[in-house]
Design an enzyme around this catalytic site. Structure first.
Site, PDB file in Angstrom:
ATOM      1  N   HIS A  26     -43.952 -16.729   2.171  1.00 26.76           N
ATOM      2  CA  HIS A  26     -44.314 -16.809   0.755  1.00 26.76           C
ATOM      3  C   HIS A  26     -44.810 -15.457   0.270  1.00 26.76           C
ATOM      4  O   HIS A  26     -45.565 -14.788   0.962  1.00 26.76           O
ATOM      5  CB  HIS A  26     -45.433 -17.847   0.548  1.00 26.76           C
TER       6      HIS A  26
ATOM      7  N   ASP B 299     -50.974 -30.017  -7.725  1.00 28.99           N
ATOM      8  CA  ASP B 299     -51.019 -28.576  -7.995  1.00 28.99           C
ATOM      9  C   ASP B 299     -50.193 -28.247  -9.234  1.00 28.99           C
ATOM     10  O   ASP B 299     -50.581 -27.415 -10.048  1.00 28.99           O
ATOM     11  CB  ASP B 299     -50.511 -27.767  -6.794  1.00 28.99           C
TER      12      ASP B 299
ATOM     13  N   ARG C 244     -54.595 -24.748 -15.611  1.00 25.90           N
ATOM     14  CA  ARG C 244     -55.317 -23.480 -15.393  1.00 25.90           C
ATOM     15  C   ARG C 244     -54.693 -22.358 -16.219  1.00 25.90           C
ATOM     16  O   ARG C 244     -55.388 -21.491 -16.744  1.00 25.90           O
ATOM     17  CB  ARG C 244     -55.296 -23.107 -13.900  1.00 25.90           C
TER      18      ARG C 244
ATOM     19  N   SER D 288     -53.827 -23.503  -4.273  1.00 27.95           N
ATOM     20  CA  SER D 288     -52.583 -23.805  -4.978  1.00 27.95           C
ATOM     21  C   SER D 288     -51.375 -23.399  -4.123  1.00 27.95           C
ATOM     22  O   SER D 288     -50.449 -24.188  -3.885  1.00 27.95           O
ATOM     23  CB  SER D 288     -52.584 -23.050  -6.315  1.00 27.95           C
TER      24      SER D 288
ATOM     25  N   LYS E  12     -48.754 -26.169  -1.458  1.00 27.48           N
ATOM     26  CA  LYS E  12     -47.290 -26.277  -1.511  1.00 27.48           C
ATOM     27  C   LYS E  12     -46.671 -25.897  -0.170  1.00 27.48           C
ATOM     28  O   LYS E  12     -45.722 -26.517   0.287  1.00 27.48           O
ATOM     29  CB  LYS E  12     -46.743 -25.365  -2.626  1.00 27.48           C
TER      30      LYS E  12
HETATM   31  N1  URA Z   1     -49.181 -18.863  -7.484  1.00 24.94           N
HETATM   32  C1  URA Z   1     -49.437 -20.174  -7.308  1.00 24.94           C
HETATM   33  O1  URA Z   1     -48.595 -20.920  -6.816  1.00 24.94           O
HETATM   34  N2  URA Z   1     -50.632 -20.628  -7.683  1.00 24.94           N
HETATM   35  C2  URA Z   1     -51.605 -19.861  -8.224  1.00 24.94           C
HETATM   36  O2  URA Z   1     -52.681 -20.353  -8.536  1.00 24.94           O
HETATM   37  C3  URA Z   1     -51.319 -18.499  -8.407  1.00 24.94           C
HETATM   38  C4  URA Z   1     -50.100 -18.023  -8.009  1.00 24.94           C
END
Ligand code: URA
Length: 439
Positions: A82, A161, A168, A183, A187
């Site tokens: 990621h 999320d 957010r 967050s 995932k």
């Molecule tokens: N990327 C995400 O998936 N979540 C965040 O809060 C910030 C960047």
């Protein structure tokens, strides 16, 4: 349990229990807790912060708010990667075929996302016919057969999320370390990999502009992953100027192909090797970093990484001829050179601004509904530290609209600094967090 008491406790600096966090996440996902109470809690978290225990509890509750992908039907150690994102970040495009060619099964969920260019999926759609609409069976079958499959993130993956991130975004509560870490990791954990390699960016084109913040985010994410039983490593890499030369969807695909041919930009190639070697180590395909790098370099030199890309594109309905003949990728109607106004050294290329040029040309999405132009973008001719003569090209703009091309050229020029003195070099790889193996 009442949401009011949870907000009050956090507002006053208390530590929420796992039960309270789960109550909030489940209630917000199901709709029994309204947006205004969730917003109040997010703002309280923003100011009061969260402890390591709270962050881990929030991550696990969000990961379990939807499907936890079961990848046990895929043979081998599944290693996910990621990136926290940046300008010209086409790493997944080159890295995934490289590691797949070395025997790491790649079962990846990717996004489209808002921003200056599309996400990995948008970029891959530069291959005519390419689709990520795979059934779970096709996804798993493709990984077992050819070693690589990429699908779009399903609505059932960490839905808490998804809802909370959108909230957010409009309540000025994105940039909190615990909230970002939970967050991203919710995932990644739900996506089912055995090991996770994180590329945490720092610099003017990154979420975390300061290295110390990137380091803190990386440490938090590594702790969360390790606590959840996944081998997790983070590489902190520079994003103070665009990665490689190309910014824009099809242009980045072309650069990724060049990299798989062994002719990629030095910084981009180095990042692929740095991340790829951690993936090979995590997946048990190498014992030392040196061994891992040699395996990746061999996969590029003998053409197997490029072949893997072609197999993967073909398996997902794309025209794999474009892997060997990039002139088949989308191409913009016109190009415009941006000339240097002075002689000297390129001492700065404000990264965010280069991203904005791509967005202005139509290469990114301003809203979820925006349609991306895959053909446009820009290709740098110089990187920070390069000498330049007056009138020499700093970049080439690829556009379909002359007016927008002019605007992008002006904006790009304003983002560049030319100095008489050669600037100090910024190292690409700043640190590796959570690693325990010989070099
Ligand atoms: N990327 C995400 O998936 N979540 C965040 O809060 C910030 C960047």
């Amino acid at each position: 349990m009442r949401m009011y008491d949870i907000i009050l406790k956090k507002r006053n600096g208390g530590e929420l229990s796992e039960e309270e966090i789960r109550f909030f996440v489940e209630g917000y996902t199901s709709g029994s807790i309204p947006d205004y109470q969730a917003s109040a809690l997010m703002m309280a978290v923003y100011f009061q912060k969260m402890t390591e225990r709270e962050t881990a509890a929030l991550t696990m509750a969000m990961a379990h708010s939807g499907d936890m992908l079961d990848l046990t039907a895929i043979r081998g150690v599944k290693v996910d990667k990621h990136s926290t994102g940046g300008v010209g970040d086409k790493t997944s495009l080159a890295l995934t075929p490289m590691v797949a060619a070395c025997g790491i099964p790649v079962a990846k969920m990717s996004g489209r996302g808002l921003g200056h260019t599309g996400g990995t999926i948008d970029k891959l759609e530069s291959f005519p016919g390419f689709t990520t609409a795979l059934s779970r069976e096709q996804f798993i079958g493709n990984v077992n057969r050819i070693g690589i499959a990429i699908m779009g993130q399903t609505a059932d993956l960490a839905p808490a999320d998804k809802k909370l991130y959108a909230l957010r975004d409009v309540t000025a509560t994105v940039d909190n370390l615990s909230l970002i870490a939970s967050s991203i990791m919710s995932k990644k954990l739900a996506a089912g990999a055995d090991a996770i390699v994180l590329d945490v960016k720092t610099g003017s084109g990154a979420f975390m502009k300061e290295e110390q913040d990137a380091r803190a985010l990386a440490e938090e994410m590594v702790k969360i992953g390790t606590r959840a039983g996944r081998k997790t490593v983070a590489v902190i890499s520079d994003m103070d100027q665009p990665l490689g030369y190309a910014v824009g969807n099809a242009l980045e695909v072309k650069e990724a192909i060049e990299t798989l041919r062994g002719r990629g930009p030095a910084d981009f190639t180095e990042l692929c090797l740095a991340l790829g070697s951690r993936m090979l180590l995590a997946g048990g395909k190498a014992e030392t970093e040196k061994q891992a790098r040699e395996a990746l370099e061999k996969a590029v030199a003998d053409g197997s990484a490029l072949e893997k890309m072609a197999e993967f594109v073909e398996a997902q309905g794309g025209d794999s001829r474009a892997v060997y003949d990039p002139s088949l990728l989308p191409k913009a109607d016109l190009t415009l050179q941006v000339a240097s106004p002075a002689e000297g050294y390129v001492s700065r290329i404000v990264c965010d601004e280069v991203g904005m040029c791509s967005l202005l040309l139509g290469g990114g999405r301003e809203t979820k509904e925006s349609k991306i132009d895959l053909s446009v973008g820009l290709v740098l001719c110089k990187k920070v530290g390069d000498p330049v003569k007056r009138g020499e090209a700093l970049a080439v703009i690829h556009a379909n609209d002359p007016g927008r091309a002019e605007q992008a050229a002006e904006r790009f020029l304003a983002a560049c600094r030319i100095s008489e003195k050669e600037p100090a070099k910024r190292p690409l790889i700043r640190a590796v967090i959570g690693e325990a193996h010989p070099a």
